[in-house]
Motif scaffolding. Structure first.
Motif, mmCIF file in Angstrom:
data_model
loop_
_atom_site.group_PDB
_atom_site.id
_atom_site.type_symbol
_atom_site.label_atom_id
_atom_site.label_comp_id
_atom_site.label_asym_id
_atom_site.label_seq_id
_atom_site.Cartn_x
_atom_site.Cartn_y
_atom_site.Cartn_z
ATOM 1 N N LYS A 141 -1.613 52.669 17.982
ATOM 2 C CA LYS A 141 -2.525 52.282 16.907
ATOM 3 C C LYS A 141 -2.500 53.283 15.755
ATOM 4 C CE LYS A 141 -6.006 49.509 19.316
ATOM 5 N NZ LYS A 141 -7.464 49.363 19.568
ATOM 6 N N LEU A 142 -2.682 52.761 14.551
ATOM 7 C CA LEU A 142 -2.841 53.597 13.360
ATOM 8 C C LEU A 142 -3.941 52.958 12.526
ATOM 9 C CD1 LEU A 142 -1.804 56.040 11.777
ATOM 10 C CD2 LEU A 142 -0.234 54.510 10.583
ATOM 11 N N GLU A 143 -5.061 53.664 12.369
ATOM 12 C CA GLU A 143 -6.213 53.116 11.665
ATOM 13 C C GLU A 143 -6.403 53.853 10.343
ATOM 14 O OE1 GLU A 143 -8.858 51.361 15.285
ATOM 15 O OE2 GLU A 143 -9.147 53.503 14.828
ATOM 16 N N ILE A 144 -6.240 53.106 9.251
ATOM 17 C CA ILE A 144 -6.235 53.667 7.905
ATOM 18 C C ILE A 144 -7.385 53.080 7.089
ATOM 19 C CG2 ILE A 144 -4.911 53.880 5.754
ATOM 20 C CD1 ILE A 144 -3.729 55.447 8.096
ATOM 21 N N LEU A 195 -6.476 48.203 8.797
ATOM 22 C CA LEU A 195 -6.926 48.703 7.500
ATOM 23 C C LEU A 195 -8.420 48.437 7.335
ATOM 24 C CD1 LEU A 195 -5.574 49.975 4.940
ATOM 25 C CD2 LEU A 195 -5.624 47.683 3.949
ATOM 26 N N PHE A 196 -9.148 49.467 6.890
ATOM 27 C CA PHE A 196 -10.589 49.358 6.695
ATOM 28 C C PHE A 196 -10.931 49.813 5.270
ATOM 29 C CE2 PHE A 196 -9.594 50.215 11.085
ATOM 30 C CZ PHE A 196 -10.349 49.281 11.783
ATOM 31 N N SER A 197 -11.789 49.074 4.588
ATOM 32 C CA SER A 197 -12.138 49.433 3.211
ATOM 33 C C SER A 197 -13.516 50.089 3.163
ATOM 34 C CB SER A 197 -12.114 48.204 2.306
ATOM 35 O OG SER A 197 -13.078 47.258 2.738
ATOM 36 N N GLY A 198 -13.728 50.890 2.127
ATOM 37 C CA GLY A 198 -15.010 51.569 1.953
ATOM 38 C C GLY A 198 -14.987 52.416 0.704
ATOM 39 N N VAL A 199 -16.051 53.168 0.486
ATOM 40 C CA VAL A 199 -16.098 54.088 -0.654
ATOM 41 C C VAL A 199 -15.639 55.468 -0.182
ATOM 42 C CG1 VAL A 199 -17.908 52.815 -1.842
ATOM 43 C CG2 VAL A 199 -18.541 54.628 -0.234
ATOM 44 N N ILE A 207 -8.090 60.375 -13.155
ATOM 45 C CA ILE A 207 -8.484 60.525 -11.757
ATOM 46 C C ILE A 207 -7.253 60.429 -10.857
ATOM 47 C CG2 ILE A 207 -8.875 58.081 -11.197
ATOM 48 C CD1 ILE A 207 -11.614 59.018 -10.025
ATOM 49 N N LYS A 208 -7.327 61.030 -9.685
ATOM 50 C CA LYS A 208 -6.213 60.982 -8.726
ATOM 51 C C LYS A 208 -6.633 60.227 -7.470
ATOM 52 C CE LYS A 208 -3.675 65.242 -9.807
ATOM 53 N NZ LYS A 208 -3.255 66.574 -9.267
ATOM 54 N N THR A 209 -5.717 59.403 -6.973
ATOM 55 C CA THR A 209 -5.891 58.800 -5.656
ATOM 56 C C THR A 209 -5.064 59.619 -4.679
ATOM 57 O OG1 THR A 209 -6.270 56.572 -6.522
ATOM 58 C CG2 THR A 209 -5.516 56.742 -4.250
ATOM 59 N N VAL A 210 -5.675 60.000 -3.569
ATOM 60 C CA VAL A 210 -4.981 60.821 -2.569
ATOM 61 C C VAL A 210 -5.144 60.193 -1.194
ATOM 62 C CG1 VAL A 210 -5.290 62.951 -3.889
ATOM 63 C CG2 VAL A 210 -7.014 62.290 -2.198
ATOM 64 N N LYS A 257 -12.738 58.714 13.369
ATOM 65 C CA LYS A 257 -12.809 57.258 13.452
ATOM 66 C C LYS A 257 -11.624 56.617 12.733
ATOM 67 C CE LYS A 257 -17.842 57.001 13.914
ATOM 68 N NZ LYS A 257 -19.108 56.478 13.323
ATOM 69 N N LEU A 258 -11.029 57.340 11.788
ATOM 70 C CA LEU A 258 -9.841 56.881 11.071
ATOM 71 C C LEU A 258 -8.773 57.964 11.150
ATOM 72 C CD1 LEU A 258 -11.452 55.416 7.810
ATOM 73 C CD2 LEU A 258 -10.480 54.091 9.707
ATOM 74 N N ASP A 259 -7.504 57.543 11.183
ATOM 75 C CA ASP A 259 -6.400 58.510 11.196
ATOM 76 C C ASP A 259 -6.174 59.105 9.810
ATOM 77 O OD1 ASP A 259 -5.496 58.235 13.994
ATOM 78 O OD2 ASP A 259 -5.098 56.163 13.394
ATOM 79 N N GLY A 260 -6.564 58.372 8.785
ATOM 80 C CA GLY A 260 -6.396 58.836 7.408
ATOM 81 C C GLY A 260 -6.979 57.814 6.464
ATOM 82 N N ALA A 261 -7.062 58.170 5.172
ATOM 83 C CA ALA A 261 -7.655 57.230 4.218
ATOM 84 C C ALA A 261 -7.194 57.525 2.790
ATOM 85 C CB ALA A 261 -9.184 57.290 4.283
#
Length: 290
Positions: free
Chosen positions: A91-94, A121-125, A256-259, A137-141
């Motif tokens: 599993k990989l939860e992003i 894939l999970f969405s959020g702020v 702004i940067k997305t990381v 709870k997540l491997d990365g985001a």
């Protein structure tokens, strides 16, 4: 004591009812109940207080839950550590904010190349996703760059320009300041940027309206409900179609940067390592210019 018993115990502790856990595991409720009772008998203590509204942990149950999380996390890392480096599995939860321009190409490339990885894939702020990565709870985001917790490491994905958007009526900037502000919930990086601009301009928004999806925000703006602050790349098609208009703000607020963030102290598994490599490859294949 079996790992499955610990998994069931942890889920019952989190959900508070046997019925929900039974559905999750596709078991009959009596199976879940008997496993919990077996665990209590093995440990010679009650783990739950039972009442009509569900189940809550006893002090002993709370203590076990802490150890349970650590054991299951280490078990998961152990399984991932022995993966084939070139053929990751498991599993990989992003997690992701809703406006990652390159996300479709990253996901498509990764899933087609590493078919044995079960990617969710999970969405959020940003703020919520950061917390979920910290709590394993997540491997990365994918999030908006900010001052992250020291236990997190970030990988740059791309630079972005935020724009203030409105419907097609003629506005002065002063008139836009009085329009309702349509945004995601607290913790959103874009919202924080525009709120900083409002503050610096000594403006108190007439009305702030929170929405759950970008699509709803964009449609509402185009219909004249209010203004929003979003990445320019996510609304270019609407601007070209004459549905909305974009208004620029100074770089201090708009650049702004997305990381991509992950915990720095967890084992870098083959699945997450290849995901980061895919991010880097997508940057080279399709650079974004602002």
């Amino acid at each position: 004591m079996e790992f499955k018993d610990l998994e069931i115990f942890q889920m019952v502790a989190e959900k508070g009812t046997v019925s929900e856990v039974a559905k999750e595991f596709n078991y009959v409720q009596s199976n879940i109940t008997s496993r919990i009772q077996k665990l209590e008998a093995e440990l010679n203590t009650s783990l739950f207080n039972r009442h009509r509204r569900g189940m809550t942990l006893t002090p002993e149950g709370k203590a076990l839950l802490g150890y349970c999380k650590k054991i299951l996390l280490l078990t998961d890392e152990m399984k991932k550590a022995v993966q084939n480096e070139n053929e990751p599995t498991g599993k990989l939860e992003i997690g992701t904010v809703e406006t990652v321009y390159q996300l479709p190409i990253i996901l498509t490339t990764y899933i087609k190349k590493y078919k044995n990885v079960d990617l969710s894939l999970f969405s959020g702020v940003t703020e919520t996703l950061e917390e979920e990565v910290l709590n394993h709870k997540l491997d990365g985001a994918f999030v908006t760059e900010s001052d992250f917790h020291p236990d997190l490491v970030s990988h740059e994905v791309f630079n972005e320009e935020l724009v203030l958007i409105s419907d097609m009526r003629e506005y002065t900037l002063d008139e836009l300041k009085d329009e309702p502000f349509l945004c995601f919930s607290e913790g959103c990086g874009y919202r924080a940027r525009l709120e900083t601009w409002y503050k610096d301009q000594n403006i108190i928004p007439r009305k702030v309206m929170e929405f759950g999806t970008l699509e709803t925000i964009l449609r509402s703006v185009s219909m004249g409900l209010g203004v929003s602050f979003v990445p320019k790349s996510s609304v270019a098609h609407m601007e070209q179609s004459g549905l909305i208009q974009c208004h620029t703000l100074p770089d201090k607020y708009s650049k702004i940067k997305t990381v991509f963030i992950r915990r720095s102290d967890t084992y870098l598994t083959a699945s997450i390592k290849k995901f980061i490599e895919t991010i880097e490859t997508s940057k080279k294949a399709e650079p974004i210019s602002n």
